[in-house]
Design a protein around this motif. Structure first.
Motif, short mmCIF file in Angstrom:
data_model
loop_
_atom_site.label_atom_id
_atom_site.label_comp_id
_atom_site.label_asym_id
_atom_site.label_seq_id
_atom_site.Cartn_x
_atom_site.Cartn_y
_atom_site.Cartn_z
N MET A 28 10.99 -16.89 7.64
CA MET A 28 11.26 -16.46 6.35
C MET A 28 12.44 -15.31 6.47
O MET A 28 12.58 -14.51 7.37
N ILE A 29 13.37 -15.29 5.53
CA ILE A 29 14.23 -14.19 5.05
C ILE A 29 13.69 -13.42 3.95
O ILE A 29 13.39 -13.88 2.98
N MET A 30 13.67 -12.05 4.19
CA MET A 30 13.13 -11.06 3.12
C MET A 30 14.00 -9.90 2.92
O MET A 30 14.52 -9.46 4.02
N ARG A 31 13.81 -9.26 2.02
CA ARG A 31 14.26 -7.77 1.60
C ARG A 31 13.21 -6.89 1.24
O ARG A 31 12.49 -7.71 0.53
N LEU A 32 13.28 -5.76 1.82
CA LEU A 32 11.93 -4.85 1.51
C LEU A 32 12.46 -3.49 0.90
O LEU A 32 13.55 -3.04 1.25
N GLY A 33 12.07 -3.33 -0.11
CA GLY A 33 12.49 -2.15 -1.00
C GLY A 33 11.62 -1.54 -1.82
O GLY A 33 10.58 -2.09 -1.96
N ILE A 34 12.12 -0.55 -2.65
CA ILE A 34 11.25 0.25 -3.66
C ILE A 34 11.62 -0.39 -4.91
O ILE A 34 13.04 -0.52 -5.19
N THR A 35 10.67 -0.65 -5.55
CA THR A 35 10.98 -0.93 -7.15
C THR A 35 9.80 -0.47 -8.03
O THR A 35 8.84 -0.33 -7.81
N PHE A 36 10.21 -0.27 -9.20
CA PHE A 36 9.45 0.20 -10.12
C PHE A 36 9.23 -0.82 -11.23
O PHE A 36 8.65 -0.40 -12.27
N ASP A 37 9.36 -1.97 -10.99
CA ASP A 37 9.08 -3.17 -11.78
C ASP A 37 7.59 -3.35 -11.75
O ASP A 37 6.92 -3.72 -10.83
N ALA B 210 0.91 -1.10 -0.16
CA ALA B 210 -0.03 0.01 0.00
C ALA B 210 1.00 1.46 0.05
O ALA B 210 0.40 2.16 -0.18
N PHE B 211 2.17 1.28 0.37
CA PHE B 211 3.20 2.18 0.37
C PHE B 211 4.08 2.33 -0.51
O PHE B 211 5.24 2.80 -0.55
N GLY B 212 3.96 1.46 -1.36
CA GLY B 212 5.06 1.04 -2.65
C GLY B 212 6.09 0.43 -2.42
O GLY B 212 7.07 0.43 -3.16
N VAL B 213 6.09 -0.42 -1.38
CA VAL B 213 7.16 -1.34 -1.01
C VAL B 213 7.04 -2.71 -1.45
O VAL B 213 5.79 -3.19 -1.19
N SER B 214 8.07 -3.48 -1.95
CA SER B 214 7.97 -4.68 -2.35
C SER B 214 8.81 -5.57 -1.46
O SER B 214 9.53 -5.15 -0.79
N ALA B 215 8.49 -6.80 -1.68
CA ALA B 215 9.36 -7.97 -0.89
C ALA B 215 10.19 -8.85 -1.91
O ALA B 215 9.63 -9.32 -2.78
N ALA B 216 11.54 -9.23 -1.46
CA ALA B 216 12.23 -10.60 -2.15
C ALA B 216 12.40 -11.42 -1.06
O ALA B 216 12.88 -11.02 0.16
N PHE B 217 12.08 -12.43 -1.40
CA PHE B 217 12.21 -13.67 -0.46
C PHE B 217 13.42 -14.57 -0.79
O PHE B 217 13.94 -14.86 -2.01
N HIS B 218 14.21 -14.84 0.54
CA HIS B 218 15.25 -15.89 0.36
C HIS B 218 15.08 -16.92 1.20
O HIS B 218 15.57 -16.74 2.45
N THR B 219 14.64 -18.01 0.79
CA THR B 219 14.40 -19.37 1.69
C THR B 219 15.19 -20.43 1.71
O THR B 219 15.30 -21.29 2.31
N GLN B 220 16.32 -20.14 0.94
CA GLN B 220 17.36 -21.13 0.53
C GLN B 220 17.76 -21.79 2.00
O GLN B 220 17.90 -22.91 2.20
N ALA B 221 18.62 -20.73 2.77
CA ALA B 221 19.07 -21.17 4.00
C ALA B 221 18.27 -21.73 5.03
O ALA B 221 18.50 -22.72 5.93
N LEU B 222 16.77 -21.52 4.92
CA LEU B 222 15.84 -21.97 5.62
C LEU B 222 15.56 -23.63 5.45
O LEU B 222 14.74 -24.36 6.06
#
Length: 325
Positions: A302-311, A269-281
């Motif tokens: 869950m391991i995730m990264r949160l950031g701005i993307t225009f994709d 809702a605020f334009g932030v997306s997530a990328a997930f990294h579950t390999q180590a888990l």
């Protein structure tokens, strides 16, 4: 309660639940509607046999679908009455949902509902734009409302450790033909008409490394698939965060999925997306290391990264008839 409005709320809730995130977009859920009750079941045929032998990620995915259905029902004016794992004799029955008392959805609920079909998983770096601290704090509270804990990783050294563990797990899995073939099963070639798995436009063909590097899954294993969009400007790690639970039961996994979808919809809702990294888990020793060294004894879900993307990319979902019994 008007019968027609209840039926409409049930229909909307099931329709919305299809759009929840799931590991490799496997969509490992099935629904049935009996009277005024929705049943959510796990679909074992869609479980990752090697990457998710315990079914932990499957239940997290189904927990995300459960929260999505709850949110849609609230948007339709009903407080959902939910029972988790209601029948020990039917382990695949994960939850039942019934429309409870009538409520007036507030602005925050409507904002979450508006993002259900717009939210997308990101599979590359982020633009070099900071995620506001106040928003991160709100995401922490959103996860806590469902029980689990979201912990932003503020220490650069801890971020490097998590990146290194992700690199190690990705390297091991890449050498395991079973993991690679399982991944390819859920990777779509360009032009595919499938409605599950990760479409070729859903991940970049070539990814610029972040610093430290958080490797992505090799969805184009031995193929030249992927989105050819220029990713050179999107190399920021973003905010690394860990989602943890105090226990590690099936109930905890479902709760983790609900917390995950709650924070993802709020972030979107605020334009932030997530990328997930579950390999180590997905590797017991690495997950245990994370638990004791970086998660204060809680179980990382869950391991995730949160950031701005225009994709701006499309997503695919199975039709309602494919998931509704």
């Amino acid at each position: 309660m008007a019968v027609l409005s209840v039926k409409h709320a049930l229909d909307v809730a099931v329709e919305a639940a299809r759009w929840a995130p799931s590991i490799h977009n496997t969509q490992p859920w099935r629904f049935s509607v009996t009277g005024e009750e929705i049943s959510l079941r796990a679909d074992p045929d869609r479980k990752l046999r090697f990457g998710d032998a315990s079914g932990r990620e499957l239940l997290i995915s189904c927990g995300a679908a459960l929260f999505t259905a709850r949110t849609a029902m609230r948007c339709e004016g009903f407080e959902p009455d939910v029972r988790i794992l209601p029948d020990p004799d039917r382990p695949s029955l994960l939850a039942t949902i019934r429309p409870g008392r009538e409520v007036q959805p507030d602005e925050s609920i409507r904002a979450l509902g508006a993002e259900i079909e717009r939210r997308r998983t990101h599979r590359a770096g982020f633009a070099d734009m900071p995620v506001p601290d106040r928003l991160v704090e709100r995401l922490v509270r959103a996860a806590m409302e469902e029980g689990p804990r979201l912990t932003p990783v503020r220490s650069p050294e801890a971020v490097r450790i998590i990146a290194a563990l992700t690199q190690a797990a990705q390297g091991v899995q890449a050498q395991d033909r079973r993991f690679s073939l399982e991944l390819i099963r859920w990777s779509q070639p360009p032009g595919s008409r499938r409605k599950d798995g990760v479409p070729a436009q859903g991940y970049p063909q070539r990814v610029e490394r972040t610093n430290p590097d958080f490797p992505q899954r090799d969805y184009s294993w031995r193929h030249d698939w992927g989105n050819q969009a220029d990713q050179r400007a999107a190399t920021s790690v973003g905010v690394v965060a860990l989602l943890t639970t105090q226990g590690d039961t099936r109930e905890d996994w479902i709760a983790a999925g609900q917390a995950l979808q709650h924070l993802l919809l709020h972030a979107a809702a605020f334009g932030v997306s997530a990328a997930f990294h579950t390999q180590a888990l997905e590797m017991g020793l690495l997950r245990e290391f994370l638990q004791h060294e970086l998660c204060s004894g809680e179980y990382p879900q869950m391991i995730m990264r949160l950031g701005i993307t225009f994709d701006d990319k499309d997503s695919v979902r199975r039709s309602l008839s494919d998931v509704l019994e």
